[in-house]
Design a protein around this motif. Structure first.
Motif, PDB file in Angstrom:
ATOM      1  N   SER A   1     143.454-146.761  31.510  1.00 35.02           N
ATOM      2  CA  SER A   1     142.825-145.929  31.972  1.00 35.02           C
ATOM      3  C   SER A   1     142.605-145.453  33.343  1.00 35.02           C
ATOM      4  O   SER A   1     142.286-144.019  33.435  1.00 35.02           O
ATOM      5  CB  SER A   1     141.370-146.633  32.059  1.00 35.02           C
ATOM      6  OG  SER A   1     142.146-147.898  30.902  1.00 35.02           O
ATOM      7  N   GLU A   2     143.304-146.116  34.478  1.00 38.70           N
ATOM      8  CA  GLU A   2     143.678-145.372  35.821  1.00 38.70           C
ATOM      9  C   GLU A   2     144.160-143.926  35.388  1.00 38.70           C
ATOM     10  O   GLU A   2     144.208-143.107  36.326  1.00 38.70           O
ATOM     11  CB  GLU A   2     144.384-145.825  36.687  1.00 38.70           C
ATOM     12  CG  GLU A   2     143.202-147.639  37.042  1.00 38.70           C
ATOM     13  CD  GLU A   2     142.190-147.284  37.478  1.00 38.70           C
ATOM     14  OE1 GLU A   2     141.242-147.596  36.860  1.00 38.70           O
ATOM     15  OE2 GLU A   2     141.732-145.980  38.449  1.00 38.70           O
ATOM     16  N   LEU A   3     145.346-143.939  35.084  1.00 35.77           N
ATOM     17  CA  LEU A   3     146.449-142.698  35.084  1.00 35.77           C
ATOM     18  C   LEU A   3     145.533-142.105  34.563  1.00 35.77           C
ATOM     19  O   LEU A   3     145.933-141.181  34.808  1.00 35.77           O
ATOM     20  CB  LEU A   3     148.020-142.928  34.262  1.00 35.77           C
ATOM     21  CG  LEU A   3     148.072-144.692  34.510  1.00 35.77           C
ATOM     22  CD1 LEU A   3     149.526-144.938  34.111  1.00 35.77           C
ATOM     23  CD2 LEU A   3     148.932-143.640  36.487  1.00 35.77           C
ATOM     24  N   VAL A   4     144.898-141.562  32.657  1.00 41.39           N
ATOM     25  CA  VAL A   4     144.486-140.924  32.265  1.00 41.39           C
ATOM     26  C   VAL A   4     143.452-140.260  33.046  1.00 41.39           C
ATOM     27  O   VAL A   4     143.721-139.069  33.266  1.00 41.39           O
ATOM     28  CB  VAL A   4     143.923-141.275  31.222  1.00 41.39           C
ATOM     29  CG1 VAL A   4     142.582-139.852  30.093  1.00 41.39           C
ATOM     30  CG2 VAL A   4     144.322-141.742  30.134  1.00 41.39           C
ATOM     31  N   THR A   5     142.455-140.936  33.733  1.00 40.61           N
ATOM     32  CA  THR A   5     141.389-140.042  35.017  1.00 40.61           C
ATOM     33  C   THR A   5     142.313-139.974  36.110  1.00 40.61           C
ATOM     34  O   THR A   5     141.919-137.994  36.285  1.00 40.61           O
ATOM     35  CB  THR A   5     140.960-141.127  35.251  1.00 40.61           C
ATOM     36  OG1 THR A   5     141.523-141.781  36.286  1.00 40.61           O
ATOM     37  CG2 THR A   5     139.639-141.847  34.018  1.00 40.61           C
TER      38      THR A   5
ATOM     39  N   ALA B   1     140.061-138.282  25.102  1.00 40.88           N
ATOM     40  CA  ALA B   1     138.789-137.423  24.571  1.00 40.88           C
ATOM     41  C   ALA B   1     138.475-137.073  26.461  1.00 40.88           C
ATOM     42  O   ALA B   1     138.041-135.959  27.207  1.00 40.88           O
ATOM     43  CB  ALA B   1     137.696-137.729  24.363  1.00 40.88           C
ATOM     44  N   THR B   2     139.550-138.080  27.449  1.00 39.06           N
ATOM     45  CA  THR B   2     139.240-137.655  28.829  1.00 39.06           C
ATOM     46  C   THR B   2     140.234-136.238  29.383  1.00 39.06           C
ATOM     47  O   THR B   2     140.170-135.716  30.043  1.00 39.06           O
ATOM     48  CB  THR B   2     139.780-139.195  29.155  1.00 39.06           C
ATOM     49  OG1 THR B   2     139.300-140.492  29.154  1.00 39.06           O
ATOM     50  CG2 THR B   2     139.878-138.679  30.583  1.00 39.06           C
ATOM     51  N   LEU B   3     140.981-136.203  28.841  1.00 41.37           N
ATOM     52  CA  LEU B   3     141.258-134.951  28.141  1.00 41.37           C
ATOM     53  C   LEU B   3     141.099-133.597  28.551  1.00 41.37           C
ATOM     54  O   LEU B   3     141.529-132.512  29.343  1.00 41.37           O
ATOM     55  CB  LEU B   3     143.018-135.168  28.149  1.00 41.37           C
ATOM     56  CG  LEU B   3     144.326-135.923  28.057  1.00 41.37           C
ATOM     57  CD1 LEU B   3     145.286-136.446  27.082  1.00 41.37           C
ATOM     58  CD2 LEU B   3     144.789-135.988  28.966  1.00 41.37           C
ATOM     59  N   TYR B   4     140.238-133.313  28.081  1.00 36.35           N
ATOM     60  CA  TYR B   4     139.866-132.684  27.652  1.00 36.35           C
ATOM     61  C   TYR B   4     138.812-131.983  28.854  1.00 36.35           C
ATOM     62  O   TYR B   4     138.224-132.578  29.489  1.00 36.35           O
ATOM     63  CB  TYR B   4     138.496-132.867  26.066  1.00 36.35           C
ATOM     64  CG  TYR B   4     137.467-131.429  26.769  1.00 36.35           C
ATOM     65  CD1 TYR B   4     135.935-131.977  26.628  1.00 36.35           C
ATOM     66  CD2 TYR B   4     138.366-130.477  25.409  1.00 36.35           C
ATOM     67  CE1 TYR B   4     135.479-130.482  25.958  1.00 36.35           C
ATOM     68  CE2 TYR B   4     136.567-129.637  25.003  1.00 36.35           C
ATOM     69  CZ  TYR B   4     135.744-129.630  25.631  1.00 36.35           C
ATOM     70  OH  TYR B   4     134.995-127.890  25.196  1.00 36.35           O
ATOM     71  N   LYS B   5     138.982-130.457  29.371  1.00 41.55           N
ATOM     72  CA  LYS B   5     138.738-130.270  30.058  1.00 41.55           C
ATOM     73  C   LYS B   5     138.463-131.048  31.234  1.00 41.55           C
ATOM     74  O   LYS B   5     138.292-130.665  32.672  1.00 41.55           O
ATOM     75  CB  LYS B   5     137.027-130.192  30.074  1.00 41.55           C
ATOM     76  CG  LYS B   5     136.954-128.898  29.588  1.00 41.55           C
ATOM     77  CD  LYS B   5     135.717-128.122  29.100  1.00 41.55           C
ATOM     78  CE  LYS B   5     134.638-127.107  28.452  1.00 41.55           C
ATOM     79  NZ  LYS B   5     134.184-127.004  27.533  1.00 41.55           N
ATOM     80  N   GLY B   6     140.607-131.807  31.459  1.00 39.00           N
ATOM     81  CA  GLY B   6     140.766-131.501  32.217  1.00 39.00           C
ATOM     82  C   GLY B   6     141.375-130.903  33.230  1.00 39.00           C
ATOM     83  O   GLY B   6     141.734-129.820  32.536  1.00 39.00           O
ATOM     84  N   SER B   7     142.539-131.176  34.505  1.00 44.40           N
ATOM     85  CA  SER B   7     143.547-130.518  35.031  1.00 44.40           C
ATOM     86  C   SER B   7     144.822-131.533  35.329  1.00 44.40           C
ATOM     87  O   SER B   7     144.682-132.628  36.552  1.00 44.40           O
ATOM     88  CB  SER B   7     142.829-129.965  36.593  1.00 44.40           C
ATOM     89  OG  SER B   7     143.936-129.883  37.039  1.00 44.40           O
ATOM     90  N   ILE B   8     145.234-131.355  33.734  1.00 48.40           N
ATOM     91  CA  ILE B   8     146.673-132.338  33.517  1.00 48.40           C
ATOM     92  C   ILE B   8     147.928-132.313  34.241  1.00 48.40           C
ATOM     93  O   ILE B   8     148.446-130.925  34.266  1.00 48.40           O
ATOM     94  CB  ILE B   8     146.368-132.669  31.886  1.00 48.40           C
ATOM     95  CG1 ILE B   8     145.481-132.995  31.234  1.00 48.40           C
ATOM     96  CG2 ILE B   8     147.592-133.454  31.741  1.00 48.40           C
ATOM     97  CD1 ILE B   8     145.015-132.870  30.051  1.00 48.40           C
ATOM     98  N   SER B   9     148.023-132.717  35.526  1.00 50.04           N
ATOM     99  CA  SER B   9     149.507-132.534  35.368  1.00 50.04           C
ATOM    100  C   SER B   9     150.636-133.485  35.173  1.00 50.04           C
ATOM    101  O   SER B   9     150.310-134.496  34.890  1.00 50.04           O
ATOM    102  CB  SER B   9     149.469-132.924  37.574  1.00 50.04           C
ATOM    103  OG  SER B   9     149.692-134.603  37.611  1.00 50.04           O
ATOM    104  N   LEU B  10     151.335-132.373  35.381  1.00 54.70           N
ATOM    105  CA  LEU B  10     152.726-133.364  34.378  1.00 54.70           C
ATOM    106  C   LEU B  10     153.579-134.052  35.054  1.00 54.70           C
ATOM    107  O   LEU B  10     155.267-134.189  35.031  1.00 54.70           O
ATOM    108  CB  LEU B  10     153.303-132.528  33.321  1.00 54.70           C
ATOM    109  CG  LEU B  10     152.142-131.999  32.194  1.00 54.70           C
ATOM    110  CD1 LEU B  10     153.776-130.549  31.587  1.00 54.70           C
ATOM    111  CD2 LEU B  10     151.946-132.947  31.048  1.00 54.70           C
TER     112      LEU B  10
END
Lengths: 660, 255, 323, 215
Positions: free
Chosen positions: A282-286, A351-360
């Motif tokens: 839950s922490e990492l995803v956000t 769903a948290t990933l939606y419209k996020g700014s995902i750094s790999l």
């Protein structure tokens, strides 16, 4: 940013610049008798990861034995002793204390904004008891080594005449696990009291990070389930020595009753293992997609729901054990109830990933890898809870694959993700990002190859805990041999990935680049407000929590997700690497030297363990995930459709990887 | 909130009188439990004893441990742990009491104790595992301390008892109020059979054609044991209608 | 429903996931297995596909990307709680229905007694009076009911081809039934850990035609056509003699050891002497307490009516051969 | 007695803001520990319930051999010790150090009395052979009495162990009370010891009827 106001007139002790919890005190005793939750967390980390390596090596031995149908690597009971030790070490010594006690101890008080856990002395006592329990369990190896499996089923474990000839080793092992259980209870009591009584001013229950919710739910299970394990082991010890007649049929007892007692603890125990993993995710995803968690309350309340329902479902381990049909039906129905909150969590994370700014970066890769592997683990649980199919796959390799996907694919991958996420804060050093990704890829591929093949083995009928499978009929033996070999090769890749993680994390301890800023990931929970690594009393002034844990600056009402703002092309996560470094200081060396002296060799391989942790955590970026999937797709013809869908996405990722 | 140690946390002190009242009540209740146990109440003696124990526990927890005056969360913690205990008890009893719904044989709790194995005249399989240390014959027990009226065996109180505070309804869930208890080990004295779960100590080894020496017979339709050929009751699809077995001669207590 | 199952379960032969189906129940179990399997594949592809799509589409492009302020969406959350719950309920009901039929053996099934012993399975057919069989034969297309128990630790009777499994407990009987639909030999594994040779505790079930089955049962379940030399040790083991009488010299059990005893003189409990010959062995088996050797208790059970003359001769030859 | 004024009273640990927070935290911690004890003993009560369900006639026959008089005496002893403990806690709360010390000493005395009575009961049973299953050598009781007596020894032994631990803890608290550590501002250790002791008494309140009395 949370505005930091002095909560009360507490004179914060004077701290000279650059002193932190690692170098504030010197010497071995300062570590072994520390009351600082951070140091206890690091010691737990060191100890549990070391035994993760031992357990892992035992697993490699088991896999190597199963390469060939005949029992050529081990003779007689040795194989049984090796798989029992693998199970006992992994379950009781590593995975139950690992996330709550190692990361939980370090991060929980920081996230709550307090100086320490509620009962620091009990926290240290819990670590000491963990070491004592481990010593007992290890001594049981010398005293003849247990060969009953980590479940200690009676009458094999309780009746020397018909069962295990391991003599006193079983008593040592039972007492060892009894003591380890007590350490787990103390951690649980500590965390529940800390969360209830010591939150920062302004931090209501819904302003706490979800990590705290997960660890709190775990602590509730730890406190309520572990005592039943304690009484079960005590009764079993008395049964074996003085005899009661409760578990051992020769004396009038009922082995199914022992299974009830054992699984009443052990099923909640598997939730003690997975809930902290979910807490980390839950922490990492956000943090790494810079987006508010999707559905804070559902995730928080489903953690608690899982904690409660986990006490109602233990009978699904006993569908074929001669348990009454009514009980099996009731347990099967309730097991489906526990699947719903788990599903809600997984959907919410995606769903948290939606419209996020995902750094790999590496933590995020482990997080995505968790979502992939835990989804398989969770879904295959449905086969085990449906009555008709469980009859076929119970006690076969299907179940082995299921719980490895959930425990290793879930908790261990999440643990490594969390370790990389908080590594800069814990050690003040950077790990090598590229090595991190490469090792993550290796671990991901190795894991899938190892355990997906075991699904097939299990549904084809390969029983569990088998030293040899040469007595099967020819065509069945051919299938078993093929898939066992695939699984063993996979386990070597997995081990390689984990060892690489171990090495580059250890390297980062010595020569890793110093972490300059307090908040490398741009996270919003309180632990990122204090220095890196934190000062001994965590905060100069007690922080006041004025906003939720996930209110990132990047969040804006009209934001459409990554790329919405094109003016600045330097990606956030690259900034940190290129930043000017702080003056090199031998802090890390000193710390390691002390630790090496501080703990006796067995527990003190801190570096070895961390390296092993990294290597396990190294996760491959999306491309590798897709490559692994593609590879799996060849095996599972049914998924060709999915592979093509991925192919085109893979190509541009390929380009992206080469560019870096 | 610079809290002085004094102001808000004045400990809540009960008047002395209450302590002695509670103490008196506890003594009276203890006397009551002992009294109740002397006069013979049959199977529901257990519930009364548990009820009294729960009341006593209530006094201790409420007054001596101050739970009545403390924050509600502490009561939640205490009673919460009891709920999980009840879950453990209830589900274990769901299993125990319904083991024979589908097939009578599964109920026979045949205890394979040493002497029963010895008596097996026609065991089809080598069963010679010695369990007890036979050794010299053991000292014969002196007569029971005080010769009370032989407790009326009555219907065996098969109802499970005693969970910790609060679960008084010891019958657990769906407990088949087992009737007569098959007594006697190997002396096959007992005749009453408990359809709930065979409690007899005798074994009914599935010997080919062998007559089952033990008593763990299932009253009603089934023959003594699955041993004798195909007499095993073919269970109907749904749980067979379980007749309350006619109580034969009360289980004699072999002395 | 059956059409759907055969569609899903595929032909009775071995598929990627499942061994061949050789029993009536096996098709049902495969039906559920593949129903859950396709459901899982769908959800897996959905979740991982969406995840990968999001990761690609919302990859971090700049340090100051704008992310949208979404805290939740109650409609979506309700949907993804209710739909899985419904699907889970369907799985439970279907699983329960087929499982119940797995548990309730039909009337008049062939009654077989299975006794699990550390590292071997023994079958007994009470109606035909034969036991100690180690390879069970069953007629095709007829229900067979196994009443199982163990004499030492937990074992579990597992036939992958029939999709049946049940533990054998030392203190209780457990029941398992199947109706074989294919001729051939099928593996039986032990799936409850029971010690050193747990992995070789293996047995076979041979499904044969009714006629062959009748022939087999009439010949003492395969016992009679054994040569006396093979029959002797088998009967010795089957009747449980090793439990008290050791075949190694000098090992005193509940009963005297038998190695090298044939032809010697033995003193009895009442002091008299007797020569160990055929007659003494025959009498000691039929009426054991007549002449008990000194130092042993009169605990040997009688075997009258349980050993045929043919078996008796084989037994005597076997004891004679013990050195 | 250390005056509890001033900003940082002696007993307040550094990571707590106020004495009140520390007191409520340690009380919550203690109650969680008691919840764990309840489940620990709960397990063995479930074992009792199950075995009694499986062997009703054994339990009927075997418990006649337990000495109800001794059991009753022990119950009274424990209830009295619970009273003295509660009065001890009350004395600490009201700054009455002398009475605290007296009450604690009485509680320890009663606890030792309990163990002495236990000793007599055990020695009688061991002598007659009513012991745990593997060395059970008494005959003449219906059913499988070794189960009842092993369970009796397991339950009362475990409880006795907790009484012993209670004595050690109370002795330590007594020593600190004599040193004057406790006052109306800081009495948590006495209170926690009291909670633990009342739980031990609570368990015996259930043990006594189940083992000694119930027909």
């Amino acid at each position: 940013m949370a505005t930091v106001t002095t909560a009360n007139g507490h004179a914060s002790e004077h701290h000279e610049v650059g002193s932190n919890y690692l170098n504030a005190r010197k010497g071995v005793l300062s570590w072994l008798f520390t009351l600082d939750h951070k140091r206890i967390g690091v010691m737990y980390l060191a100890g549990t990861l070391f035994f993760f390596m031992i357990g892992g090596i035992l697993a490699l031995l088991v896999r190597t034995e199963l390469l060939t149908p005949a029992g050529d690597l081990f003779q007689g009971d040795t194989y049984n002793r090796v798989f029992t030790l693998h199970g006992a070490i992994m379950v009781f010594i590593f995975i139950i204390p690992s996330v709550p006690a190692a990361l939980g101890n370090f991060v929980l008080p920081l996230m709550l904004g307090t100086k320490d856990v509620a009962f620091p002395r009990i926290n240290l006592l819990s670590f000491w008891i963990w070491m004592l329990g481990t010593a007992f369990l290890l001594y049981s190896i010398i005293a003849g080594s247990v060969d009953t499996g980590w479940t200690f089923y009676t009458p094999y474990s309780s009746d020397p005449q018909v069962g295990s000839q391991a003599g006193s080793a079983i008593i040592w092992a039972l007492m060892g696990v009894f003591i380890l259980g007590f350490s787990s209870i103390l951690t649980g009591v500590n965390f529940i009291t800390t969360v209830h009584k010591m939150r920062a001013p302004g931090m209501t229950w819904t302003k706490m990070p979800l990590f705290i919710w997960g660890i709190y739910a775990t602590a509730v299970i730890q406190v309520l389930a572990t005592p039943v394990l304690a009484i079960t082991l005590l009764l079993l010890t008395i049964e074996r020595t003085l005899g009661i007649g409760i578990f051992d049929p020769a004396l009038g007892g009922d082995p199914v009753l022992f299974q009830h007692f054992f699984w009443f603890y052990s099923h909640p125990a598997v939730y003690i293992m997975i809930l902290p993993g979910m807490a980390i995710i839950s922490e990492l995803v956000t943090v790494h997609s810079k987006k508010n968690i999707f559905g804070y309350k559902p995730i928080a309340y489903s953690s608690m729901a899982i904690a409660i329902i986990s006490f109602l479902v233990w009978g699904h381990h006993m569908f074929t054990s001669g348990q009454s049909e009514l009980a099996s039906t009731v347990f099967s129905a309730l097991t489906f109830a526990v699947a719903v909150p788990t599903a809600i969590k997984v959907f919410s994370w995606v769903a948290t990933l939606y419209k996020g700014s995902i750094s790999l970066n590496t933590p995020m890769l482990y997080c995505l890898s968790f979502l992939f592997l835990f989804t398989i683990g969770g879904l295959t649980g449905l086969f085990c809870s449906t009555l008709a199919t469980d009859i076929h796959i119970h006690d076969t390799y299907f179940v082995v694959a299921h719980f490895h996907y959930v425990m290793m694919g879930g908790t261990v991958i999440a643990f490594l993700g969390g370790l990389h996420h908080w590594w800069p804060k814990m050690t003040g050093r950077w790990y090598n990002e590229n090595w991190g990704r490469f090792a993550a890829a290796l671990v991901f591929i190795g894991f899938n190859v190892t355990f997906f093949s075991q699904f097939v083995l299990g549904s084809q009928g390969m029983p569990r805990r088998y030293h040899t499978y040469h007595s099967a009929s020819p065509d069945l033996k051919a299938i078993f041999t093929k898939w066992h070999q695939v699984s063993t090769v996979g386990s070597y890749i997995l081990a390689a990935g984990l060892f690489i993680t171990l090495f580059y994390l250890l390297h980062s301890l010595f020569r890793g680049k110093k972490v300059a800023e307090k908040n490398p990931w741009g996270a919003k929970s309180l632990e990122w407000l204090t220095e890196t690594p934190p000062i001994e009393h965590n905060f100069h002034e007690e922080p006041v929590c004025l906003h939720g844990p996930y209110d990132y600056d990047e969040i804006s009402p009209d934001g459409q997700g990554a790329g919405a703002d094109e003016d600045d092309d330097s990606p956030l996560y690259l900034d940190k690497k290129t930043e000017a470094k702080k003056a090199e200081e031998p802090k890390a060396e000193e710390k390691k030297a002390e630790e090496k002296k501080a703990e006796e060799p067995k527990a003190e391989e801190k570096k070895a363990e961390e390296k092993k942790a990294e290597e396990k955590k190294a996760e491959e970026p999306k491309a590798e995930a897709k490559k692994a999937e593609a590879k799996k797709a060849e095996e599972t013809k049914a998924e060709e459709k999915k592979a093509e869908a991925k192919a085109e996405a893979k190509s541009d990722d390929e380009a992206d990887k080469d560019k870096k | 909130m610079s809290a002085h140690a004094h102001d808000s946390s004045e400990p809540h002190v009960l008047p002395l009188k209450i302590y002695f009242q509670v103490y008196g009540a506890l003594l009276v209740l203890t006397g009551a439990t002992v009294g109740v146990s002397l006069l013979d109440l049959g199977p529901n003696a257990i519930y009364i004893a548990m009820l009294v124990a729960v009341i006593k526990a209530g006094f201790v927890v409420g007054y001596f441990m101050h739970l009545r005056y403390d924050t509600r969360f502490l009561s939640l913690v205490f009673f919460g742990s009891l709920i999980f205990l009840v879950i453990f008890f209830a589900f274990t009893f769901i299993d125990l009491t319904s083991r024979d719904r589908i097939d009578q044989n599964q109920a026979n709790f045949t205890l394979r104790k040493h002497q029963d194995i010895q008596e097996e005249s026609t065991g089809s399989v080598t069963v010679g595992i010695k369990r007890f240390r036979s050794g010299a014959n053991p000292p014969v027990l002196p007569k029971a301390p005080e010769v009370k009226k032989a407790p009326k065996p009555a219907a065996g109180t098969a109802a499970g008892t005693g969970a910790a505070a609060g679960t008084g309804a010891a019958a657990g869930t769906g407990a088949a109020a087992g009737t007569g208890a098959a007594a006697g080990t190997g002396t096959a004295a007992g005749t009453g059979a408990d359809p709930g779960t065979g409690t007899g100590a005798g074994t009914s080894e599935p010997a080919g054609g062998g007559t089952a020496a033990g008593t763990g017979s299932v009253a009603g339709s089934a023959s003594a044991a699955p041993g004798s050929g195909s007499a095993a009751p073919a269970a109907k699809a749904k749980a067979p209608a379980k007749k309350a077995p006619a109580k034969k001669a009360p289980a004699k207590k072999a002395h | 429903m059956s059409y759907m199952q055969t569609l899903l379960a595929g032909a009775a032969k071995r598929t990627f996931w499942m061994p061949e189906t050789a029993a009536t129940q096996a098709e049902n179990v495969d039906g559920i297995f593949y129903f859950i399997y396709w459901l899982c594949v769908f959800f897996f592809v959905l979740i991982v596909g969406v995840m990968i799509y999001f990761v690609i589409k919302y990859r971090r492009r700049g340090a100051h990307d704008r992310t949208s302020d979404i805290e939740g969406n109650t409609r979506l959350e309700i949907a993804w709680s209710v739909i899985p719950s419904v699907l889970l309920l369907v799985m439970f009901m279907w699983g329960f229905r087929d499982w119940m039929s797995l548990n309730v053996a039909p009337e008049g099934a062939i009654d077989v007694r299975v006794t699990a012993q550390r590292w071997q399975w023994n079958y007994a057919l009470p109606r035909h009076g034969c036991d100690g069989v180690d390879e069970l034969r069953v007629p095709i297309n007829e229900p067979v009911k196994l009443t199982m128990s163990s004499i030492d630790v937990l074992h579990s009777f597992y036939v992958p081809a029939f999709r049946v499994k049940k533990d054998a407990l030392p203190n209780r009987y457990t029941v398992l039934w199947f109706n074989a639909t294919k001729l051939g030999t099928f593996d039986v594994f032990c799936t409850e850990y029971c010690g050193t040779k747990h992995s070789t505790m293996y047995s076979k079930i041979k499904v044969v035609t009714r006629a062959e089955y009748d022939k087999w049962t009439k010949s003492g379940c395969g016992m009679d056509n054994l040569s006396p030399k093979e029959l002797g040790p088998k009967i010795f083991k089957m009747r449980g003699c090793p439990a008290c009488h050791s075949i190694k010299k000098g090992v005193k059990g509940t009963g005297p050891w038998l190695a090298g005893k044939y032809g010697t003189i033995e003193t009895l409990a009442d002091g008299s002497k007797v020569k160990i010959d055929d007659e003494y062995i025959r009498e000691s088996i039929m009426n054991p307490n007549a002449k008990v050797v000194k130092g042993f208790g009169p605990v040997m059970p009688t075997f009258k009516g349980r050993i045929t003359p043919k078996q008796m001769n084989a037994l005597i030859d076997y004891i004679k051969s013990l050195k | 007695m250390s005056a509890a004024h001033g900003d940082h009273p002696k007993f307040l640990q550094h990571h707590f803001h106020s004495a009140e927070q520390q007191a409520s935290a340690s009380k919550l911690g203690m109650w969680l520990f008691l919840a764990q004890e309840v489940l620990f003993f709960g397990g063995i009560f479930v074992a009792y319930g199950v075995l009694r369900f499986l062997y009703p006639e054994t339990f009927l026959a075997a418990h006649a051999y337990l000495d109800v008089k001794m059991g009753a005496i022990n119950t009274v002893i424990l209830i009295t010790s619970s009273l003295t403990m509660a009065l001890g806690v009350r004395a600490a709360q009201t700054n009455n150090q002398k009475q605290t010390v007296l009450m604690l000493a009485l509680t320890i005395l009663f606890a030792c009395g309990f163990l002495v009575v236990k000793y007599f009961e055990y020695s009688h049973k061991i002598h007659v052979g009513l012991v745990t299953a593997r060395s059970f050598s008494a005959t003449g009781i219906a059913g499988s009495p070794h189960i009842f007596f092993s369970l009796y020894f397991a339950m009362t032994g475990l409880h006795g162990l907790h009484v012993l631990v209670g004595i050690i803890v109370l002795a330590w608290i007594l020593m600190r009370a004599r040193r004057g550590d406790f006052s109306s501002a800081y009495f948590t250790p006495v209170e926690n010891a009291g909670l633990y002791w009342h739980l031990v008494d609570l368990i015996w309140i259930f043990l006594f009827p189940l083992l000694y009395l119930v027909k």
